[in-house]
Design a protein around this motif. Sequence first.
Motif, mmCIF file in Angstrom:
data_model
loop_
_atom_site.group_PDB
_atom_site.id
_atom_site.type_symbol
_atom_site.label_atom_id
_atom_site.label_comp_id
_atom_site.label_asym_id
_atom_site.label_seq_id
_atom_site.Cartn_x
_atom_site.Cartn_y
_atom_site.Cartn_z
ATOM 1 N N GLY A 31 -7.198 49.563 32.275
ATOM 2 C CA GLY A 31 -6.349 49.609 33.451
ATOM 3 C C GLY A 31 -6.796 48.649 34.538
ATOM 4 O O GLY A 31 -7.379 47.581 34.284
ATOM 5 N N LEU A 32 -6.529 49.015 35.783
ATOM 6 C CA LEU A 32 -6.810 48.155 36.929
ATOM 7 C C LEU A 32 -8.295 47.848 37.086
ATOM 8 O O LEU A 32 -8.666 46.727 37.450
ATOM 9 C CB LEU A 32 -6.269 48.796 38.204
ATOM 10 N N GLY A 33 -9.154 48.808 36.815
ATOM 11 C CA GLY A 33 -10.594 48.566 36.920
ATOM 12 C C GLY A 33 -11.054 47.477 35.965
ATOM 13 O O GLY A 33 -11.863 46.614 36.313
ATOM 14 N N GLN A 34 -10.531 47.498 34.755
ATOM 15 C CA GLN A 34 -10.874 46.478 33.758
ATOM 16 C C GLN A 34 -10.313 45.116 34.157
ATOM 17 O O GLN A 34 -10.954 44.084 33.961
ATOM 18 C CB GLN A 34 -10.371 46.902 32.375
ATOM 19 N N MET A 35 -9.094 45.103 34.718
ATOM 20 C CA MET A 35 -8.522 43.840 35.196
ATOM 21 C C MET A 35 -9.415 43.231 36.275
ATOM 22 O O MET A 35 -9.690 42.025 36.260
ATOM 23 C CB MET A 35 -7.122 44.074 35.753
ATOM 24 N N LYS A 36 -9.875 44.055 37.201
ATOM 25 C CA LYS A 36 -10.752 43.597 38.283
ATOM 26 C C LYS A 36 -12.027 42.982 37.707
ATOM 27 O O LYS A 36 -12.444 41.890 38.101
ATOM 28 C CB LYS A 36 -11.090 44.763 39.211
ATOM 29 N N THR A 37 -12.639 43.672 36.753
ATOM 30 C CA THR A 37 -13.874 43.177 36.136
ATOM 31 C C THR A 37 -13.644 41.833 35.451
ATOM 32 O O THR A 37 -14.426 40.887 35.626
ATOM 33 C CB THR A 37 -14.397 44.199 35.115
ATOM 34 N N ARG A 38 -12.576 41.700 34.705
ATOM 35 C CA ARG A 38 -12.302 40.451 33.975
ATOM 36 C C ARG A 38 -12.036 39.285 34.923
ATOM 37 O O ARG A 38 -12.499 38.177 34.707
ATOM 38 C CB ARG A 38 -11.123 40.636 33.038
ATOM 39 N N ILE A 39 -11.275 39.530 35.970
ATOM 40 C CA ILE A 39 -10.970 38.458 36.916
ATOM 41 C C ILE A 39 -12.212 38.029 37.673
ATOM 42 O O ILE A 39 -12.479 36.840 37.847
ATOM 43 C CB ILE A 39 -9.826 38.887 37.853
ATOM 44 N N GLU A 40 -13.025 38.992 38.126
ATOM 45 C CA GLU A 40 -14.245 38.638 38.855
ATOM 46 C C GLU A 40 -15.252 37.943 37.954
ATOM 47 O O GLU A 40 -15.981 37.064 38.406
ATOM 48 C CB GLU A 40 -14.825 39.879 39.513
ATOM 49 N N THR A 41 -15.283 38.292 36.663
ATOM 50 C CA THR A 41 -16.155 37.604 35.708
ATOM 51 C C THR A 41 -15.732 36.143 35.549
ATOM 52 O O THR A 41 -16.561 35.274 35.279
ATOM 53 C CB THR A 41 -16.124 38.319 34.343
ATOM 54 N N SER A 42 -14.452 35.866 35.758
ATOM 55 C CA SER A 42 -13.923 34.501 35.672
ATOM 56 C C SER A 42 -13.984 33.781 37.016
ATOM 57 O O SER A 42 -13.296 32.787 37.221
ATOM 58 C CB SER A 42 -12.473 34.537 35.184
#
Length: 70
Positions: A31-42
Amino acid sequence: TSKENGRWLCLSIRDDGAGFKQQQINDHGFGLGQMKTRIETSHGTFQIESQAGEGTVVSARLPLFQSNRS
């Protein structure tokens, strides 16, 4: 909406749904938490604006990288 300024891709998604409390977001699942993690990792930024009864806005900003491939 989306836009590109040559260095960044900026995305914004808005709905007029029920909204939610931001404390309900977690890093489990996809969900949104995973999206946040992926974007910040990039090396991007991720923001959620939501209030119960007011809908939600999810915004992301990602750096664009030029490919050296021909």
